[in-house]
Enzyme design. Structure first.
Site, PDB file in Angstrom:
ATOM      1  N   ASN A 221      36.652 139.514  75.658  1.00 66.14           N
ATOM      2  CA  ASN A 221      35.586 138.555  75.336  1.00 66.14           C
ATOM      3  C   ASN A 221      35.567 138.106  73.875  1.00 66.14           C
ATOM      4  O   ASN A 221      35.043 137.038  73.558  1.00 66.14           O
ATOM      5  CB  ASN A 221      34.231 139.108  75.780  1.00 66.14           C
TER       6      ASN A 221
ATOM      7  N   ILE B  20      24.740 135.171  75.521  1.00 67.98           N
ATOM      8  CA  ILE B  20      24.493 136.149  76.601  1.00 67.98           C
ATOM      9  C   ILE B  20      25.727 137.020  76.885  1.00 67.98           C
ATOM     10  O   ILE B  20      25.632 138.086  77.466  1.00 67.98           O
ATOM     11  CB  ILE B  20      24.093 135.410  77.914  1.00 67.98           C
TER      12      ILE B  20
ATOM     13  N   ARG C  21      29.861 147.914  78.925  1.00 67.84           N
ATOM     14  CA  ARG C  21      29.923 146.553  78.372  1.00 67.84           C
ATOM     15  C   ARG C  21      30.932 146.515  77.221  1.00 67.84           C
ATOM     16  O   ARG C  21      31.635 145.524  77.030  1.00 67.84           O
ATOM     17  CB  ARG C  21      28.540 146.122  77.873  1.00 67.84           C
TER      18      ARG C  21
ATOM     19  N   ARG D  49      31.088 142.546  83.750  1.00 63.54           N
ATOM     20  CA  ARG D  49      31.508 143.839  84.300  1.00 63.54           C
ATOM     21  C   ARG D  49      31.681 143.674  85.804  1.00 63.54           C
ATOM     22  O   ARG D  49      30.997 142.879  86.435  1.00 63.54           O
ATOM     23  CB  ARG D  49      30.429 144.891  84.047  1.00 63.54           C
TER      24      ARG D  49
ATOM     25  N   ASP E  22      33.561 124.687  80.783  1.00 64.54           N
ATOM     26  CA  ASP E  22      34.226 125.887  81.312  1.00 64.54           C
ATOM     27  C   ASP E  22      35.702 125.565  81.458  1.00 64.54           C
ATOM     28  O   ASP E  22      36.054 124.492  81.939  1.00 64.54           O
ATOM     29  CB  ASP E  22      33.629 126.291  82.672  1.00 64.54           C
TER      30      ASP E  22
ATOM     31  N   ASN F  23      28.654 132.443  87.040  1.00 64.54           N
ATOM     32  CA  ASN F  23      27.390 132.792  87.707  1.00 64.54           C
ATOM     33  C   ASN F  23      26.161 132.500  86.847  1.00 64.54           C
ATOM     34  O   ASN F  23      25.233 131.832  87.291  1.00 64.54           O
ATOM     35  CB  ASN F  23      27.405 134.272  88.088  1.00 64.54           C
TER      36      ASN F  23
ATOM     37  N   GLY G 231      30.449 128.171  79.541  1.00 59.55           N
ATOM     38  CA  GLY G 231      30.761 129.093  80.631  1.00 59.55           C
ATOM     39  C   GLY G 231      29.945 128.695  81.846  1.00 59.55           C
ATOM     40  O   GLY G 231      28.716 128.786  81.834  1.00 59.55           O
TER      41      GLY G 231
ATOM     42  N   HIS H 251      22.221 146.504  73.324  1.00 61.55           N
ATOM     43  CA  HIS H 251      22.237 146.265  74.776  1.00 61.55           C
ATOM     44  C   HIS H 251      23.336 147.124  75.396  1.00 61.55           C
ATOM     45  O   HIS H 251      24.360 146.652  75.851  1.00 61.55           O
ATOM     46  CB  HIS H 251      22.496 144.781  75.034  1.00 61.55           C
TER      47      HIS H 251
HETATM   48  N1  APR Z   1      35.296 128.513  77.272  1.00 63.65           N
HETATM   49  C1  APR Z   1      34.387 128.248  78.237  1.00 63.65           C
HETATM   50  N2  APR Z   1      34.237 129.023  79.335  1.00 63.65           N
HETATM   51  C2  APR Z   1      35.038 130.084  79.456  1.00 63.65           C
HETATM   52  C3  APR Z   1      36.018 130.421  78.482  1.00 63.65           C
HETATM   53  C4  APR Z   1      36.124 129.580  77.350  1.00 63.65           C
HETATM   54  N3  APR Z   1      37.036 129.815  76.390  1.00 63.65           N
HETATM   55  N4  APR Z   1      36.652 131.546  78.895  1.00 63.65           N
HETATM   56  C5  APR Z   1      36.091 131.916  80.057  1.00 63.65           C
HETATM   57  N5  APR Z   1      35.115 131.039  80.406  1.00 63.65           N
HETATM   58  C6  APR Z   1      34.287 131.010  81.611  1.00 63.65           C
HETATM   59  C7  APR Z   1      35.020 131.526  82.838  1.00 63.65           C
HETATM   60  O1  APR Z   1      35.948 130.559  83.329  1.00 63.65           O
HETATM   61  C8  APR Z   1      33.868 131.794  83.798  1.00 63.65           C
HETATM   62  O2  APR Z   1      33.636 130.708  84.672  1.00 63.65           O
HETATM   63  O3  APR Z   1      33.149 131.868  81.520  1.00 63.65           O
HETATM   64  C9  APR Z   1      32.665 131.991  82.863  1.00 63.65           C
HETATM   65  C10 APR Z   1      31.977 133.339  83.031  1.00 63.65           C
HETATM   66  O4  APR Z   1      31.397 133.334  84.272  1.00 63.65           O
HETATM   67  P1  APR Z   1      31.393 134.611  85.246  1.00 63.65           P
HETATM   68  O5  APR Z   1      32.764 135.202  85.290  1.00 63.65           O
HETATM   69  O6  APR Z   1      30.742 134.237  86.519  1.00 63.65           O
HETATM   70  O7  APR Z   1      30.481 135.661  84.444  1.00 63.65           O
HETATM   71  P2  APR Z   1      28.858 135.713  84.368  1.00 63.65           P
HETATM   72  O8  APR Z   1      28.344 136.624  85.394  1.00 63.65           O
HETATM   73  O9  APR Z   1      28.328 134.340  84.272  1.00 63.65           O
HETATM   74  O10 APR Z   1      28.684 136.471  82.959  1.00 63.65           O
HETATM   75  C11 APR Z   1      29.091 135.870  81.738  1.00 63.65           C
HETATM   76  O11 APR Z   1      27.544 137.140  80.394  1.00 63.65           O
HETATM   77  O12 APR Z   1      26.112 138.898  81.009  1.00 63.65           O
HETATM   78  C12 APR Z   1      27.341 138.550  80.448  1.00 63.65           C
HETATM   79  O13 APR Z   1      28.733 140.441  80.957  1.00 63.65           O
HETATM   80  C13 APR Z   1      28.492 139.081  81.233  1.00 63.65           C
HETATM   81  O14 APR Z   1      30.173 138.645  79.553  1.00 63.65           O
HETATM   82  C14 APR Z   1      29.624 138.183  80.796  1.00 63.65           C
HETATM   83  C15 APR Z   1      28.933 136.843  80.588  1.00 63.65           C
END
Ligand code: APR
Length: 318
Positions: A102, A125, A95, A84, A34, A12, A9, A182
Site C-alpha cells: 500500500n 482510509i 493491517r 485485508r 481507479d 468496495n 480507489g 488503528h
Molecule cells: N490508484 C487508484 N486506485 C488504485 C490504485 C492506484 N494507484 N491501486 C489500487 N487501486 C484500487 C484497486 O484497483 C481497488 O479497486 O483501490 C481499490 C481498493 O478497493 P478494494 O480492493 O475493494 O479495497 P477496499 O475494501 O475498498 O479497501 C481499501 O481501505 O480500509 C482500507 O484496508 C483497506 O487498504 C484498504 C483500503
C-alpha cells in the site's frame, strides 16, 4: 454542497462512498479514479449515473483510470490500497502487513493529488491507516488541518454499537471515543463512554465491558473472517462521510480522527487517533482527553506501535 469530491480507489469502500455522496448530495461533481482494468471506475460511475433519475438529481459522476479526472477537487477521500483478506489457511494478516504494497500505491495517489488538486482537503482510509496518512503527509506536506485519517470514527462506532447492544439501549444514546493507532493497540476509553450522559458502568458490567473493548480492538478482523474475501466496507465509508459532512457543513463536530500531533499528548510529528474539532477548516483543533493512569499507559503503547510502523515507512523510503 462542495463543487467537487474525488474518491481515489473504486473498490468496495470507494463504490459505497460515491453512491452515498450522490445520495446525500454532498457535491455537484464526483470523480472516481481507479487503475483497475478494463475500466472499473468508469463502469461504477456509469452505473451510478444511470440511477440518477431515480434520485432526481443532476450531479455529475465521472470515473477514469487517469488521475486528471480528479482535477480541481475540493475534497479527496483516499481508499486506494489492498484490504485485508482471509489467507487460505484461515488466518488473517494484520493491517501493518499491508504496508509494503500500500505504500507504493500511496506514492501513486500522492502524485495524482499533487498534480491535480494540491489544495484539496484529504481524508484517507487505506491501511495501515496511520502509516499511510504519514506517508501522504511526507509526500504532499499539506497544512496540518487539511490531512487526516479515518479510523477512530469507525472504531468508536463499533464500540458504541456493541455497548448499545449489551445495554439494550439505542445506539443514539451511546457516546464513546476510541483513541490511538488503528491497530490492535487502539484504546476504547471507558471513562469517556456515556449512556444518555450517565457512566457506561451503570448499564454494563465491568467484565462485559472488558469483553466489548477486546472485541472492538479486533472488530475489523471479525468482519474479515466472516466475509471470507476482503474487509469491512460499508461502515468505513459511512464513517469517512461523517468526517466529510462535519467539514462540508462546518459542524465543529468533535470526532476521533488520525491527526498529526504537535506536542499534544506528548507526541510530536506522528499521526494518531485523537478527538478533534472538525469544521470547514478541516481538523481545526486537537482535544486532549484527561486519561486515567492505566489509559495513559495503554495510549503510550499504542503510540509506540504507530511509531514503529512510521519508522518502517521512513526505512522503506531510503
Ligand atoms: N490508484 C487508484 N486506485 C488504485 C490504485 C492506484 N494507484 N491501486 C489500487 N487501486 C484500487 C484497486 O484497483 C481497488 O479497486 O483501490 C481499490 C481498493 O478497493 P478494494 O480492493 O475493494 O479495497 P477496499 O475494501 O475498498 O479497501 C481499501 O481501505 O480500509 C482500507 O484496508 C483497506 O487498504 C484498504 C483500503
Amino acid at each position: 454542497m462542495l463543487n467537487k469530491i474525488a474518491v481515489i480507489g473504486g473498490g468496495n469502500i470507494g463504490g459505497v462512498l460515491v453512491q452515498e455522496i450522490v445520495r446525500r448530495r454532498l457535491a455537484r461533481n464526483v470523480a472516481l479514479v481507479d487503475v483497475k482494468e478494463p475500466e472499473l471506475a468508469k463502469g461504477k460511475a456509469l452505473d451510478i449515473s444511470e440511477g440518477l433519475p431515480v434520485l432526481c438529481t443532476d450531479i455529475k459522476v465521472e470515473g477514469s483510470k487517469e488521475y486528471d479526472v480528479i482535477a480541481g477537487a475540493d475534497m479527496v477521500i483516499n481508499t486506494a490500497g489492498v484490504p485485508r483478506t482471509t489467507r487460505p489457511d484461515g488466518t488473517i494478516p494484520t493491517r501493518e502487513e499491508l504496508l509494503t504494497t500500500n505504500l507504493k500505491i500511496t506514492d501513486a495517489v500522492s502524485a495524482g493529488i499533487s498534480k491535480n488538486c494540491r489544495n484539496a482537503m484529504i481524508i484517507s482510509i487505506a491501511n495501515p491507516l496511520d502509516a499511510i496518512v504519514y506517508r501522504l503527509n511526507m509526500n504532499l506536506k499539506p497544512s496540518r488541518a487539511k490531512l487526516m485519517g479515518m479510523a477512530g470514527v469507525l472504531d468508536s462506532n463499533r464500540y458504541r454499537y456493541f455497548v448499545a447492544e449489551a445495554a439494550g439501549v439505542s445506539v443514539d444514546n451511546v457516546e464513546a471515543i476510541v483513541l490511538g493507532g488503528h491497530g490492535d493497540s487502539m484504546l476504547p476509553i471507558r471513562s469517556a463512554c456515556r449512556i444518555a450522559g450517565m457512566p457506561v458502568e451503570k448499564f454494563v458490567s465491568s467484565d462485559k465491558l472488558d469483553a466489548i473493548e477486546a472485541r472492538t480492538r479486533k472488530a475489523g478482523g471479525e468482519v474479515v473472517k466472516l466475509l471470507g474475501v476482503g474487509s469491512a466496507f460499508v461502515s468505513p465509508a459511512w464513517s469517512a462521510l461523517e468526517m466529510a459532512e462535519a467539514i462540508i457543513f462546518d459542524k465543529k463536530k468533535i470526532l476521533p480522527v488520525s491527526a498529526i500531533l504537535k506536542g499534544e499528548y506528548g507526541v510530536e510529528g506522528l499521526f494518531i487517533g485523537v478527538p478533534a474539532i472538525m469544521g470547514a477548516g478541516g481538523m481545526e483543533k486537537v482535544i486532549e482527553v484527561d486519561l486515567t493512569a492505566s489509559e495513559k499507559e495503554a495510549f503510550a503503547k499504542s503510540v509506540a506501535s504507530v511509531q514503529k510502523t512510521a519508522d518502517e515507512v521512513i526505512e522503506m523510503t531510503k
